[in-house]
Design an enzyme around this catalytic site. Structure first.
Site, PDB file in Angstrom:
ATOM      1  N   GLY A   1       2.958  -8.706   6.612  1.00  0.00           N
ATOM      2  CA  GLY A   1       3.305  -7.844   7.733  1.00  0.00           C
ATOM      3  C   GLY A   1       3.221  -6.394   7.301  1.00  0.00           C
ATOM      4  N   GLY A   2       2.940  -5.500   8.257  1.00  0.00           N
ATOM      5  CA  GLY A   2       2.824  -4.086   7.922  1.00  0.00           C
ATOM      6  C   GLY A   2       1.764  -3.881   6.860  1.00  0.00           C
ATOM      7  N   ASP A   3       2.110  -3.181   5.783  1.00  0.00           N
ATOM      8  CA  ASP A   3       1.159  -2.947   4.692  1.00  0.00           C
ATOM      9  C   ASP A   3       1.504  -3.807   3.483  1.00  0.00           C
ATOM     10  OD1 ASP A   3       3.521  -1.665   4.124  1.00  0.00           O
ATOM     11  OD2 ASP A   3       2.580  -0.022   3.034  1.00  0.00           O
ATOM     12  N   GLU A   4       2.173  -4.930   3.707  1.00  0.00           N
ATOM     13  CA  GLU A   4       2.588  -5.809   2.626  1.00  0.00           C
ATOM     14  C   GLU A   4       1.709  -7.057   2.567  1.00  0.00           C
ATOM     15  OE1 GLU A   4       6.626  -6.653   3.535  1.00  0.00           O
ATOM     16  OE2 GLU A   4       7.380  -4.774   2.690  1.00  0.00           O
TER      17      GLU A   4
ATOM     18  N   LEU B   1       0.841  -1.195   0.000  1.00  0.00           N
ATOM     19  CA  LEU B   1       0.000   0.000   0.000  1.00  0.00           C
ATOM     20  C   LEU B   1       0.877   1.245   0.000  1.00  0.00           C
ATOM     21  CD1 LEU B   1      -2.786  -1.003   2.567  1.00  0.00           C
ATOM     22  CD2 LEU B   1      -2.708  -1.408   0.094  1.00  0.00           C
TER      23      LEU B   1
END
Length: 213
Positions: free
Chosen positions: A167-170, A127
């Site tokens: 993880g995160g925006d991945e 994102l």
């Protein structure tokens, strides 16, 4: 033996296949082929699904040979195991498969692709400017955005495809059974289109997000 199996069918709701397995096991124990037998069966009683551990061992009293069968309700144990397995393999925020399950799904998809001479596509979705949204709108807004993005990614693929949060925006997508690269290229187009509509978060605020794929 038959009376016992009739009770299992009527009271425990065992299927004919389950009852047949138990019946065969009891015969084997009586004939001395096996010393013991255990099986977890899933049944429905009073509109409630249960898991029962059925244990059978031989019993000899004088000249009379028989079999002792013990039923143990292991429903909660099975449910706990499933919950723990789900937590270990899924992201707690989006409920999508996590990095660990992604590796397993990819490994399986690669093996099937080699065996069946299928094409396979793997997409990584990031994102854009997500950190800025987190910093300016807060982590709660960021979490809601990630959840909505995960839902939209799922709607952009087929049932046989896998959408994971690394993880995160991945995010990562595994697309098995691809006929050609044109088919694979349609998925990023659908993803971009699905993210084009603004995402509404608590408080009514709308956020727009794009993705790099």
């Amino acid at each position: 033996g038959s009376d016992y199996l009739d009770v299992c069918r009527s009271t425990l709701g065992l299927s004919e296949e389950q009852a047949g397995l138990i019946g065969t096991a009891l015969d084997d124990i009586r004939l001395g082929r096996h010393r013991e037998f255990s099986l977890v069966v899933h049944c429905r009683t009073a509109e409630q699904e249960r898991a029962l551990l059925v244990r059978a061992t031989p019993l000899q009293v004088g000249a009379m040979n028989g079999v002792v069968v013990i039923h143990s309700d292991v429903s909660e144990h099975i449910r706990t195991e499933r919950r723990l397995s789900h937590l270990a393999h899924h992201d707690s925020l989006t409920n999508l498969p996590n990095r660990l399950l992604f590796r397993d799904r990819l490994r399986s998809a690669l093996a099937l692709s080699r065996r069946n001479h299928w094409m396979l596509a793997v997409l990584f979705v990031d994102l854009d400017h997500f950190k800025t949204i987190n910093d300016t709108r807060g982590h709660e807004a960021g979490d809601q955005l990630l959840q909505e993005a995960g839902r939209r990614l799922l709607k952009s693929v087929r049932d046989c495809d896998t959408v994971c949060r690394l993880g995160g925006d991945e995010f990562a997508l595994v697309l098995p059974e691809i006929d050609d690269m044109h088919q694979a290229a349609q998925v990023p187009q659908r993803i971009v289109e699905s993210l084009r509509t603004p995402m509404r978060i608590d408080g009514g605020e709308e956020l727009r997000v794009t993705a790099s794929i």
